[in-house]
Scaffold this motif. Structure first.
Motif, PDB file in Angstrom:
ATOM      1  N   ILE A 278       5.026  55.739  -0.190  1.00 22.43           N
ATOM      2  CA  ILE A 278       6.416  55.340  -0.446  1.00 22.43           C
ATOM      3  C   ILE A 278       7.145  56.446  -1.199  1.00 22.43           C
ATOM      4  CG2 ILE A 278       7.834  53.757  -1.823  1.00 22.43           C
ATOM      5  CD1 ILE A 278       5.851  51.544  -1.034  1.00 22.43           C
ATOM      6  N   ASP A 279       6.487  57.027  -2.181  1.00 22.09           N
ATOM      7  CA  ASP A 279       7.100  58.110  -2.952  1.00 22.09           C
ATOM      8  C   ASP A 279       7.380  59.319  -2.075  1.00 22.09           C
ATOM      9  OD1 ASP A 279       7.839  59.318  -5.596  1.00 22.09           O
ATOM     10  OD2 ASP A 279       6.186  60.667  -5.079  1.00 22.09           O
ATOM     11  N   SER A 280       6.391  59.712  -1.263  1.00 20.91           N
ATOM     12  CA  SER A 280       6.574  60.894  -0.406  1.00 20.91           C
ATOM     13  C   SER A 280       7.601  60.641   0.693  1.00 20.91           C
ATOM     14  CB  SER A 280       5.235  61.318   0.201  1.00 20.91           C
ATOM     15  OG  SER A 280       4.691  60.277   0.998  1.00 20.91           O
ATOM     16  N   LEU A 281       7.577  59.432   1.282  1.00 18.48           N
ATOM     17  CA  LEU A 281       8.540  59.109   2.333  1.00 18.48           C
ATOM     18  C   LEU A 281       9.958  59.057   1.787  1.00 18.48           C
ATOM     19  CD1 LEU A 281       6.639  56.312   4.309  1.00 18.48           C
ATOM     20  CD2 LEU A 281       7.214  58.583   5.153  1.00 18.48           C
ATOM     21  N   GLY A 282      10.118  58.493   0.581  1.00 17.56           N
ATOM     22  CA  GLY A 282      11.445  58.438  -0.019  1.00 17.56           C
ATOM     23  C   GLY A 282      12.010  59.826  -0.280  1.00 17.56           C
ATOM     24  N   LYS A 283      11.190  60.713  -0.846  1.00 16.13           N
ATOM     25  CA  LYS A 283      11.651  62.077  -1.098  1.00 16.13           C
ATOM     26  C   LYS A 283      11.955  62.811   0.207  1.00 16.13           C
ATOM     27  CE  LYS A 283       9.148  62.652  -5.467  1.00 16.13           C
ATOM     28  NZ  LYS A 283       8.077  63.407  -6.188  1.00 16.13           N
ATOM     29  N   ASN A 285      12.901  61.509   3.070  1.00 13.68           N
ATOM     30  CA  ASN A 285      14.135  60.992   3.659  1.00 13.68           C
ATOM     31  C   ASN A 285      15.371  61.550   2.956  1.00 13.68           C
ATOM     32  OD1 ASN A 285      12.701  59.477   5.501  1.00 13.68           O
ATOM     33  ND2 ASN A 285      12.819  57.573   4.337  1.00 13.68           N
ATOM     34  N   VAL A 286      15.312  61.634   1.635  1.00 12.24           N
ATOM     35  CA  VAL A 286      16.441  62.193   0.882  1.00 12.24           C
ATOM     36  C   VAL A 286      16.659  63.652   1.258  1.00 12.24           C
ATOM     37  CG1 VAL A 286      17.246  62.809  -1.421  1.00 12.24           C
ATOM     38  CG2 VAL A 286      16.201  60.584  -1.036  1.00 12.24           C
ATOM     39  N   GLU A 287      15.569  64.410   1.394  1.00 12.17           N
ATOM     40  CA  GLU A 287      15.692  65.815   1.799  1.00 12.17           C
ATOM     41  C   GLU A 287      16.289  65.936   3.198  1.00 12.17           C
ATOM     42  OE1 GLU A 287      11.805  67.392   1.437  1.00 12.17           O
ATOM     43  OE2 GLU A 287      11.800  67.423  -0.760  1.00 12.17           O
ATOM     44  N   LYS A 288      15.866  65.064   4.112  1.00 11.04           N
ATOM     45  CA  LYS A 288      16.407  65.103   5.466  1.00 11.04           C
ATOM     46  C   LYS A 288      17.908  64.824   5.465  1.00 11.04           C
ATOM     47  CE  LYS A 288      12.705  65.722   8.134  1.00 11.04           C
ATOM     48  NZ  LYS A 288      12.601  66.804   9.139  1.00 11.04           N
ATOM     49  N   VAL A 289      18.329  63.828   4.689  1.00  4.61           N
ATOM     50  CA  VAL A 289      19.756  63.478   4.638  1.00  4.61           C
ATOM     51  C   VAL A 289      20.561  64.605   4.017  1.00  4.61           C
ATOM     52  CG1 VAL A 289      21.421  61.894   3.619  1.00  4.61           C
ATOM     53  CG2 VAL A 289      19.316  60.997   4.595  1.00  4.61           C
ATOM     54  N   GLU A 290      20.057  65.183   2.938  1.00  8.43           N
ATOM     55  CA  GLU A 290      20.783  66.284   2.280  1.00  8.43           C
ATOM     56  C   GLU A 290      20.883  67.500   3.193  1.00  8.43           C
ATOM     57  OE1 GLU A 290      18.705  66.993  -1.326  1.00  8.43           O
ATOM     58  OE2 GLU A 290      19.632  65.304  -2.405  1.00  8.43           O
ATOM     59  N   ALA A 291      19.780  67.834   3.881  1.00 10.17           N
ATOM     60  CA  ALA A 291      19.812  68.978   4.796  1.00 10.17           C
ATOM     61  C   ALA A 291      20.774  68.739   5.947  1.00 10.17           C
ATOM     62  CB  ALA A 291      18.405  69.249   5.329  1.00 10.17           C
ATOM     63  N   PHE A 292      20.776  67.531   6.479  1.00  9.97           N
ATOM     64  CA  PHE A 292      21.692  67.215   7.581  1.00  9.97           C
ATOM     65  C   PHE A 292      23.143  67.243   7.102  1.00  9.97           C
ATOM     66  CE2 PHE A 292      23.912  63.987  10.226  1.00  9.97           C
ATOM     67  CZ  PHE A 292      23.834  64.663  11.431  1.00  9.97           C
ATOM     68  N   SER A 293      23.396  66.752   5.888  1.00  8.57           N
ATOM     69  CA  SER A 293      24.758  66.767   5.348  1.00  8.57           C
ATOM     70  C   SER A 293      25.270  68.200   5.180  1.00  8.57           C
ATOM     71  CB  SER A 293      24.793  66.035   4.002  1.00  8.57           C
ATOM     72  OG  SER A 293      24.383  64.698   4.151  1.00  8.57           O
ATOM     73  N   LYS A 369      21.185  61.848  15.222  1.00  8.96           N
ATOM     74  CA  LYS A 369      20.504  61.917  13.924  1.00  8.96           C
ATOM     75  C   LYS A 369      20.489  60.556  13.246  1.00  8.96           C
ATOM     76  CE  LYS A 369      18.389  64.683  11.061  1.00  8.96           C
ATOM     77  NZ  LYS A 369      17.194  65.450  11.457  1.00  8.96           N
ATOM     78  N   LYS A 370      21.521  59.763  13.504  1.00  8.67           N
ATOM     79  CA  LYS A 370      21.576  58.424  12.908  1.00  8.67           C
ATOM     80  C   LYS A 370      20.395  57.575  13.377  1.00  8.67           C
ATOM     81  CE  LYS A 370      24.432  54.258  12.707  1.00  8.67           C
ATOM     82  NZ  LYS A 370      25.678  53.607  13.192  1.00  8.67           N
ATOM     83  N   GLU A 371      20.089  57.640  14.672  1.00  7.76           N
ATOM     84  CA  GLU A 371      18.952  56.882  15.194  1.00  7.76           C
ATOM     85  C   GLU A 371      17.637  57.352  14.568  1.00  7.76           C
ATOM     86  OE1 GLU A 371      19.036  57.233  19.408  1.00  7.76           O
ATOM     87  OE2 GLU A 371      20.927  56.148  19.637  1.00  7.76           O
ATOM     88  N   GLU A 372      17.501  58.670  14.414  1.00  4.92           N
ATOM     89  CA  GLU A 372      16.281  59.198  13.803  1.00  4.92           C
ATOM     90  C   GLU A 372      16.148  58.746  12.350  1.00  4.92           C
ATOM     91  OE1 GLU A 372      14.442  63.477  12.314  1.00  4.92           O
ATOM     92  OE2 GLU A 372      16.072  63.458  13.790  1.00  4.92           O
ATOM     93  N   LEU A 373      17.244  58.819  11.607  1.00  8.40           N
ATOM     94  CA  LEU A 373      17.205  58.412  10.200  1.00  8.40           C
ATOM     95  C   LEU A 373      16.976  56.912  10.052  1.00  8.40           C
ATOM     96  CD1 LEU A 373      20.093  60.596   8.731  1.00  8.40           C
ATOM     97  CD2 LEU A 373      17.636  60.936   8.464  1.00  8.40           C
ATOM     98  N   GLN A 374      17.528  56.121  10.978  1.00  7.23           N
ATOM     99  CA  GLN A 374      17.282  54.680  10.931  1.00  7.23           C
ATOM    100  C   GLN A 374      15.805  54.370  11.128  1.00  7.23           C
ATOM    101  OE1 GLN A 374      19.993  53.154  13.910  1.00  7.23           O
ATOM    102  NE2 GLN A 374      21.567  52.644  12.399  1.00  7.23           N
ATOM    103  N   LYS A 375      15.154  55.083  12.046  1.00  6.14           N
ATOM    104  CA  LYS A 375      13.716  54.888  12.245  1.00  6.14           C
ATOM    105  C   LYS A 375      12.934  55.304  11.003  1.00  6.14           C
ATOM    106  CE  LYS A 375      13.820  55.477  17.282  1.00  6.14           C
ATOM    107  NZ  LYS A 375      13.366  56.319  18.426  1.00  6.14           N
ATOM    108  N   ARG A 376      13.361  56.406  10.398  1.00  2.00           N
ATOM    109  CA  ARG A 376      12.665  56.869   9.202  1.00  2.00           C
ATOM    110  C   ARG A 376      12.787  55.866   8.054  1.00  2.00           C
ATOM    111  NH1 ARG A 376      11.005  61.999   8.315  1.00  2.00           N
ATOM    112  NH2 ARG A 376      11.186  63.470  10.032  1.00  2.00           N
ATOM    113  N   PHE A 377      13.998  55.344   7.842  1.00  2.00           N
ATOM    114  CA  PHE A 377      14.193  54.398   6.753  1.00  2.00           C
ATOM    115  C   PHE A 377      13.563  53.046   7.076  1.00  2.00           C
ATOM    116  CE2 PHE A 377      17.374  57.439   5.308  1.00  2.00           C
ATOM    117  CZ  PHE A 377      17.212  57.361   3.928  1.00  2.00           C
ATOM    118  N   LYS A 378      13.495  52.684   8.355  1.00  3.19           N
ATOM    119  CA  LYS A 378      12.796  51.454   8.726  1.00  3.19           C
ATOM    120  C   LYS A 378      11.301  51.587   8.426  1.00  3.19           C
ATOM    121  CE  LYS A 378      12.267  48.190  12.554  1.00  3.19           C
ATOM    122  NZ  LYS A 378      12.629  47.888  13.970  1.00  3.19           N
TER     123      LYS A 378
END
Length: 500
Positions: A278-283, A285-293, A369-378
């Motif tokens: 959970i800790d690694s996945l959360g970090k 996901n945040v990195e993926k969102v920041e890089a995409f932004s 990217k939205k679909e990919e991030l939704q799968k990641r957060f799911k």
């Protein structure tokens, strides 16, 4: 332990283990029915099917155990009340809480055991069952083909996707309406084969399985070397009466059905592994969102991220007079209209088209990217949900005991009639609330922790209310106190009128 405690505990344990055995058999048949077609008639043998059922049983505990606690507590205390044993206890000065003391200790111990089981046994069982099904599908190719959907059919040398409308006959060897997508070395599907029927032919002495197709068509997309020819999208088409595909299974015949593969889902992990992931996945996901932004921001050229300026440059900027800077800005363009007005017509069209294409490309990138991030957060939410479900399962056994025991004392009915109906209604309410909350939590509509605990938290006030009513010797639904409050209110009102 006193005689009364031993008596109550023995009656409860008898109902508990009897209910557990009956319910586990019912749930086994209900669960096995979902995939019995992929196990029976494949030449697997009783031993393999027995192992599959053995691995499947622990995965049912999260459903069977709460219902068992609820049903056995209703049965036990309902029988006590029906036989006036509770009346004898109360006449002797023994309250409901005193009578429940030995069972409370047992249920607390059961909660600890349940958590250990959910944390260690169920994940291992899930992984064993998954690997067994996967290895069976490798050894028995017919088991790898699912009716109505495309199934990956990986042989040695080349792979393919197969979809059949129906399987029938001995060992499901005959196929109807077969569609095959053959894969190239680059895993590209450029060949499609459609046939009205097919047959899987194998021999114990041969490492080759023949897939014989009948009455079909063969389509292949050609890849010419010249770019001009590629634009024409050439393909080859042919019709056949019989077409045979040989599949080499020499490597698969040595497959160990008990082989463990490094494939894990959230259900196959214990608490320590879940917390770590959970800790690694959360970090991540945040990195993926920041890089995409940052990527989208740089592509748009808008909302630039302010950079830290050197202190020496700041001092130099302060020395420059403000009037000189204002004069320098007079020649700049401050609006889109001003920019377009300074350009020629063909330049305007070019700028607008480029902007339109750029925005369209960015929107398409965002959607994908939205679909990919939704799968990641799911996936991330499912890990949090599984973590909290392990704790919620242990606590639910305790809470459902405090729902079932006073409820049995209130309804004063033993046996498998009314108590069974009441237990099933309460359990279905508890179970479906948990299912809906879990689905909402995975999609991110509610917090995953709340999704795991919601059904248990709803049962908590019900257990407290029923325990209070059973202790006070009140019925299941009592409206007397409401009418008494109304009478008392109007009595005070009338008395005040008379005094006036």
């Amino acid at each position: 332990m006193k005689i009364l405690d031993r008596y109550i505990l023995s009656r409860f344990l008898y109902n508990f283990f009897s209910s557990f055995l009956i319910l586990i058999v019912i749930f086994i048949f209900q669960g096995i029915w979902l995939f019995i077609d992929d196990l029976a008639g494949k030449g697997l043998g009783i031993v393999i099917i027995g192992k599959f059922i053995f691995y499947f049983i622990p995965t049912l505990v999260d459903k069977v155990l709460p219902l068992t606690v609820l049903l056995s507590s209703i049965l036990t205390f309902g029988t006590f009340a029906e036989n006036y044993e509770f009346a004898a206890m109360k006449a002797s000065g023994i309250s409901l809480q005193r009578g429940m003391r030995s069972l409370i200790i047992f249920v607390l111990f059961l909660g600890v055991v349940t958590f250990f089981f959910a944390n260690n046994i169920i994940p291992k069982s899930e992984q064993k069952m998954f690997n067994l099904r996967r290895n069976i599908a490798k050894v028995k190719p017919a088991a790898a083909i699912t009716e109505g959907v495309f199934s990956d059919f990986e042989g040695t040398g080349q792979g393919m996707n197969i979809k059949v409308e129906r399987k029938y006959g001995e060992k499901d060897r005959f196929l109807d309406n077969v569609i095959i997508h053959k894969k190239t070395n680059q895993s590209v599907n450029n060949t499609v084969i459609k046939a009205q029927s097919g047959e899987l032919i194998s021999s114990e002495d041969s490492d080759i399985i023949q897939l014989v197709l009948k009455n079909g068509h063969y389509f292949e997309e050609l890849k010419p070397k010249k770019s001009a020819e590629k634009r024409k999208h050439p393909f080859a088409k042919s019709r056949f009466e019989t077409y045979t595909i040989n599949i080499d299974v020499s490597e698969l015949n040595d497959q160990d059905l008990e082989e463990d593969q490094n494939i894990t889902t959230d259900k196959m992990k214990n608490v320590v592994r879940l917390i770590k992931d959970i800790d690694s996945l959360g970090k991540n996901n945040v990195e993926k969102v920041e890089a995409f932004s940052k990527n989208i921001t740089s592509r748009m050229g808008a909302f630039p991220i302010p950079e830290k300026q050197d202190s020496s440059l700041i001092k130099l900027n302060k020395i420059v007079p403000v009037d000189s800077l204002a004069n320098q800005q007079k020649d700049t363009i401050n609006s889109i209209e001003g920019l377009l007005a300074s350009l020629k017509v063909w330049q305007r069209m070019q700028v607008v088209n480029n902007a339109k294409n750029s925005v369209t490309g960015i929107l398409n990138t965002v959607k994908s990217k939205k679909e990919e991030l939704q799968k990641r957060f799911k996936f991330y939410n499912s890990h949090i949900l599984s973590l909290h479900k392990k704790y919620a399962l242990a606590l639910s056994c305790i809470i459902l005991f405090f729902v079932g025991a006073p409820l049995g004392a209130i309804i004063r009915k033993g046996g498998l009639g009314l108590p069974m109906v009441v237990a099933i209604i309460l359990f279905l309410t508890y179970y479906f609330i948990g299912v809906f909350a879990g689905n909402y939590a995975k999609e991110g509509n509610i917090h995953p922790a709340l999704g795991a605990w919601l059904s248990t938290l709803i049962m908590l006030p019900l257990g407290i209310s029923l325990t209070k009513r059973a202790t006070a010797d009140k019925g299941l639904f009592g409206f007397g106190h409401i009418f008494d409050s109304i009478k008392q209110f109007f009595g005070k009102f009338i008395k005040k009128k008379k005094e006036d």
